[in-house]
Scaffold this motif. Structure first.
Motif, short mmCIF file in Angstrom:
data_model
loop_
_atom_site.label_atom_id
_atom_site.label_comp_id
_atom_site.label_asym_id
_atom_site.label_seq_id
_atom_site.Cartn_x
_atom_site.Cartn_y
_atom_site.Cartn_z
N LEU A 42 0.74 -1.27 0.16
CA LEU A 42 -0.04 -0.25 0.10
C LEU A 42 0.76 1.35 0.12
N GLY A 43 0.28 2.01 -0.95
CA GLY A 43 1.35 3.60 -0.86
C GLY A 43 0.93 4.47 -0.10
N GLU A 44 1.53 5.50 0.17
CA GLU A 44 1.20 6.56 0.99
C GLU A 44 -0.54 7.19 0.66
N ASP A 45 -0.83 6.91 -0.29
CA ASP A 45 -2.17 7.41 -0.80
C ASP A 45 -3.42 6.30 -0.56
N GLN A 89 -6.04 5.71 -5.69
CA GLN A 89 -6.39 4.62 -6.73
C GLN A 89 -6.60 3.41 -6.11
N VAL A 90 -7.79 3.19 -5.50
CA VAL A 90 -8.10 1.84 -4.93
C VAL A 90 -7.71 0.71 -5.89
N ASN A 91 -7.76 0.89 -7.23
CA ASN A 91 -7.66 -0.16 -8.15
C ASN A 91 -6.14 -0.48 -8.14
N ARG A 92 -5.24 0.44 -7.64
CA ARG A 92 -3.95 -0.02 -7.81
C ARG A 92 -3.20 -0.10 -6.25
N SER A 93 -4.08 -0.22 -5.38
CA SER A 93 -3.51 -0.10 -4.18
C SER A 93 -4.50 -1.26 -3.16
N TRP A 94 -5.51 -1.04 -2.80
CA TRP A 94 -6.29 -2.11 -2.08
C TRP A 94 -6.73 -3.48 -2.94
#
Length: 320
Positions: A27-30, A37-42
């Motif tokens: 998970l990034g800082e965002d 960008q939920v689709n690129r993190s969570w």
């Protein structure tokens, strides 16, 4: 691919690639940002946890495949602050369902945060939560997440199932990519991603899929749709009656042939590559699905082989 060992090798190589690229699931800082960008993190992290929960369920602790999946699950849980980030998300977006869906994948492996479950259960009792309009397949997934997290019983799932594309037993020629992903996820939710056994697929749906899944699978593989093809192979391994061995062998041979030496599977075609190897975003999901489907398939084939041995005339009996 080759045989049961070959199918398992697809799973081992796929998880090895995932493990080597675990940093890209972080998970990034965002992760808690309103415009994140939920689709690129969570989403990738949740998919990682989902597959690993199933792999650990279908393998024994001494198995290297089990150890790899368990290690990745620990990584995913630590990325959430051992559940604390779910509490923070719940306060920021109390009516968002994606945190619960990701959390439920981890809860399936016994990783739980009582505070988050209590807070979400309170929100889930509101009319605002219960009346949120969702696509039928997504609704089924949210209900399954609620069941996994101890928020709801299974009683609402049969009604939600009836609104899905698959439950309507549509004309086979209406199958397309979007309906394909819809039907695979319906089966995943019904079987709790391969953890609940094959008995949770209603007989009429199981019979329909037994007839039409093989030609749909063949069509997808012909078109180089490896991501959807692997999802359909996972569905095949989740049905009460497996497809014919020749169908499975041909399909897995084709998946193995497109698997990169690193273990990655492309989403479609041959996939995008950089100097460092296969592109992460276009490979991570089909690679996870390959590991998921191969683990389920190997388990089913091994179960059938044991059953055949136990029932062979003159062989050792079940109680022998």
């Amino acid at each position: 691919m080759r045989d049961t060992r070959g199918t398992r090798q697809v799973a081992e190589d796929a998880l090895a690639w995932v493990s080597a690229h675990r940093a890209q699931f972080a998970l990034g800082e965002d992760a808690l940002a309103a415009d994140g960008q939920v689709n690129r993190s969570w989403k990738p992290l949740g998919e990682l946890a989902q597959v690993c929960a199933t792999v650990t369920r279908h393998t024994a602790p001494p198995d290297p495949l089990h150890a790899c999946a368990a290690d990745l699950m620990t990584f995913a849980w630590q990325e959430t602050g051992r559940g604390e980030l779910f509490m923070r998300l719940q306060r920021l977006e109390p009516f968002a369902t994606y945190p619960l869906e990701v959390y439920a994948a981890m809860a399936a492996a016994g990783l739980r945060h009582p505070g988050y479950e209590a807070a979400t259960a309170m929100v889930a009792r509101t009319r605002g939560w219960q009346l949120t309009e969702q696509e039928p397949t997504r609704r089924l997934g949210v209900l399954n997440a609620e069941v996994r997290s101890g928020i709801r019983e299974h009683d609402a799932m049969p009604k939600a199932l009836q609104r899905t594309w698959l439950a309507g037993l549509p004309e086979p020629w209406t199958f397309e990519q979007s309906s394909g992903y819809s039907l695979t996820h319906v089966v995943f939710h019904l079987t709790d991603w391969g953890r609940a056994g094959t008995g949770n697929v209603p007989p009429d749906l199981a019979e329909y899929l037994a007839d039409w899944l093989p030609p749909w699978l063949d069509t997808c593989l012909d078109a180089g749709m490896w991501d959807l093809g692997c999802e359909l192979l996972a569905v095949a391994a989740s049905l009460p009656l497996l497809p014919e061995r020749a169908v499975l062998q041909e399909a897995w041979t084709r998946v193995a042939e497109v698997q990169h030496p690193s273990g990655a599977i492309p989403e479609s075609g041959t996939g995008a590559h950089h100097d460092s190897g296969p592109d992460f975003l276009s490979h991570y999901h089909p690679t996870l699905m390959a590991a998921f489907a191969a683990t389920l398939t190997t388990g089913r084939l091994d179960d059938e082989a044991r059953a055949a041995t136990h029932h062979r005339p003159g062989g050792q009996g079940v109680l022998g």
